[in-house]
Design an enzyme around this catalytic site. Sequence first.
Site, mmCIF file in Angstrom:
data_model
loop_
_atom_site.group_PDB
_atom_site.id
_atom_site.type_symbol
_atom_site.label_atom_id
_atom_site.label_comp_id
_atom_site.label_asym_id
_atom_site.label_seq_id
_atom_site.Cartn_x
_atom_site.Cartn_y
_atom_site.Cartn_z
ATOM 1 C CB SER A 1 27.331 34.590 116.513
ATOM 2 O OG SER A 1 26.568 35.537 117.227
ATOM 3 C CG HIS B 1 25.422 32.719 121.519
ATOM 4 N ND1 HIS B 1 24.702 31.943 120.871
ATOM 5 C CD2 HIS B 1 25.912 33.703 121.024
ATOM 6 C CE1 HIS B 1 24.291 32.703 119.738
ATOM 7 N NE2 HIS B 1 25.176 33.644 119.837
ATOM 8 C CD GLU C 1 22.979 28.570 121.978
ATOM 9 O OE1 GLU C 1 22.347 27.704 121.379
ATOM 10 O OE2 GLU C 1 24.162 29.230 121.288
ATOM 11 C CG ASN D 1 22.079 31.375 116.008
ATOM 12 O OD1 ASN D 1 20.827 31.771 116.351
ATOM 13 N ND2 ASN D 1 22.996 32.051 116.455
HETATM 14 P P1 NAD Z 1 28.149 45.717 117.005
HETATM 15 O O1 NAD Z 1 28.899 45.861 115.860
HETATM 16 O O2 NAD Z 1 26.893 46.303 117.018
HETATM 17 O O3 NAD Z 1 29.005 46.000 118.280
HETATM 18 C C1 NAD Z 1 30.270 45.737 118.505
HETATM 19 C C2 NAD Z 1 31.088 46.846 119.150
HETATM 20 O O4 NAD Z 1 32.289 46.327 119.591
HETATM 21 C C3 NAD Z 1 31.303 48.143 118.743
HETATM 22 O O5 NAD Z 1 30.437 49.110 119.179
HETATM 23 C C4 NAD Z 1 32.596 48.641 118.576
HETATM 24 O O6 NAD Z 1 32.946 49.799 118.307
HETATM 25 C C5 NAD Z 1 33.021 47.692 119.836
HETATM 26 N N1 NAD Z 1 34.474 47.162 119.732
HETATM 27 C C6 NAD Z 1 35.093 46.806 118.705
HETATM 28 N N2 NAD Z 1 36.644 46.703 119.267
HETATM 29 C C7 NAD Z 1 36.560 46.795 120.575
HETATM 30 C C8 NAD Z 1 37.383 46.865 121.516
HETATM 31 N N3 NAD Z 1 38.880 46.495 121.190
HETATM 32 N N4 NAD Z 1 37.108 47.265 122.733
HETATM 33 C C9 NAD Z 1 35.994 47.697 122.942
HETATM 34 N N5 NAD Z 1 34.829 47.629 122.244
HETATM 35 C C10 NAD Z 1 35.047 47.221 120.913
HETATM 36 O O7 NAD Z 1 28.070 44.013 117.100
HETATM 37 P P2 NAD Z 1 26.951 43.273 118.067
HETATM 38 O O8 NAD Z 1 26.029 42.945 117.139
HETATM 39 O O9 NAD Z 1 26.757 43.917 119.265
HETATM 40 O O10 NAD Z 1 27.779 41.881 118.121
HETATM 41 C C11 NAD Z 1 28.798 41.662 119.170
HETATM 42 C C12 NAD Z 1 29.080 40.182 119.494
HETATM 43 O O11 NAD Z 1 27.777 39.530 119.655
HETATM 44 C C13 NAD Z 1 29.735 39.594 118.313
HETATM 45 O O12 NAD Z 1 30.649 38.603 118.620
HETATM 46 C C14 NAD Z 1 28.571 38.713 117.563
HETATM 47 O O13 NAD Z 1 28.831 37.764 116.958
HETATM 48 C C15 NAD Z 1 27.470 38.675 118.912
HETATM 49 N N6 NAD Z 1 26.202 38.230 118.868
HETATM 50 C C16 NAD Z 1 25.342 39.303 118.088
HETATM 51 C C17 NAD Z 1 24.101 39.020 118.137
HETATM 52 C C18 NAD Z 1 23.245 39.931 117.190
HETATM 53 O O14 NAD Z 1 21.918 39.612 117.072
HETATM 54 N N7 NAD Z 1 23.810 41.160 116.858
HETATM 55 C C19 NAD Z 1 23.459 37.956 118.809
HETATM 56 C C20 NAD Z 1 24.401 36.899 119.622
HETATM 57 C C21 NAD Z 1 25.706 37.214 119.632
#
Ligand code: NAD
Length: 407
Positions: free
Chosen positions: A129, A150, A162, A200
């Site tokens: 993000s 995204h 995106e 965002n």
């Molecule tokens: P989250 O914390 O729910 O999940 C992240 C996962 O990644 C965890 O389960 C963790 O164990 C895993 N992880 C960490 N290192 C790893 C590795 N080396 N190999 C494999 N898995 C690994 O986070 P999220 O909310 O799902 O966000 C993930 C990404 O998406 C981030 O970059 C975030 O900025 C982006 N994002 C989040 C949202 C949202 O609303 N949550 C929306 C758009 C984008």
Amino acid sequence: MDFEYAEGVKDRALAQIAVVGAGTMGSSIALTFAQNGHSVLLKETSEDFLQKGYANIERLLAGRRRKGLSEEESLAIRERISGTIDYENFADVELVIEAASENIEVKKGIFEALDEWCNLDCILASNTSSLSITQLGSFTRRADKVLGMHFFNPAHIMKLVEVVPGLETSHETVLYALNLAASIGKLAVRVEECASFLVNRLLGRYMNESLYVLTSGLAGVEEIDQAVVDYVMPIGPLALRDMNGADIGLSVARYNWQEYGPRFAVPQLLEVMVESGVLGQKTGAGFYAYDGDKKRSGVNLQLTELIEKVARFEAPAKGKMQVENLFLPMINEAFLALQERICQPEDLDSALKAGLGMRKGPLELASDMGLKQCLQQMEENFQIYGERFRPAPLLKRFVWANRNSVF
Ligand code: NAD
């Protein structure tokens, strides 16, 4: 199941996709591809995390079954997703979507590993993000094949993706991602790299403004939320903040302020809420109070104290809230983004509508108001509140050209 292929994806076998990270986003991104017929390899750091991801996918599928998905289809979708905790089978995938924790060191390790394990043709996308796509590309020897894809939460329902090229991303890579996203039924919009990307970035301005309206005494919590829902939004900004958590909101607000400067000044109320542990649904109280099942039980009365603490440092506003004024910073940011050519003008409103569920996009709102009137209100507010309302030069140019609407 029928598929509508976008141009360029025609006559090709469905690509095998890998998703790295099976958290909130990774599991719903995996589901999105699987329900469109792709086999998906889902990677986590341990079996435990993988099981959590599977459980989340099952929960999302159960939701879809309640809405009419058959047991057979549900099973077929689930069977297309296989899990792994290493990169061994990554040589066969065509596209990887990295959705791991938002931390540059974590993502650096992942992109370096992907570069080692994946075929040279494989495209590496990140769902980040806020981190730089160009920087993620620099961790590989294939920056031309690295880009941002995204998705919005939950990815299997929200329409927008995106597509964000970094400085070195090739045109072919961007086209591939646009076509693939379209082929799974998404609205894919090319957005140039900038902090928070398009949706965002604009959302941030509006979320901040709702707090300024609250602390300046122009309107109360319920009044703000109800007014924007009646106007164009599916949910009020304060209810939304409570869902996402004030702590997450504060880190996003600080990041935007650091990248864009004073017009993104962080509302004091957000700082004070986080200091006081009033984070929203997760702590049982934010702008609203919640019971054990996260059901709203009314406005959080303790917030008055926090608002008073902050309001002392702000000039009290006169009169009542005008809901259009709450959207002026978002509209202004839309003109600034167009000025920077962050996206095509015709994509801006559709992206905001698909990403946020708005019934009208900011350019449409500005045109409804009349650009001349919009600029005048912006200037009046600029005199009172300063930077948050400094009119975008492009808006002025539209008015100077006697254009009263954008399109
Ligand atoms: P989250 O914390 O729910 O999940 C992240 C996962 O990644 C965890 O389960 C963790 O164990 C895993 N992880 C960490 N290192 C790893 C590795 N080396 N190999 C494999 N898995 C690994 O986070 P999220 O909310 O799902 O966000 C993930 C990404 O998406 C981030 O970059 C975030 O900025 C982006 N994002 C989040 C949202 C949202 O609303 N949550 C929306 C758009 C984008």
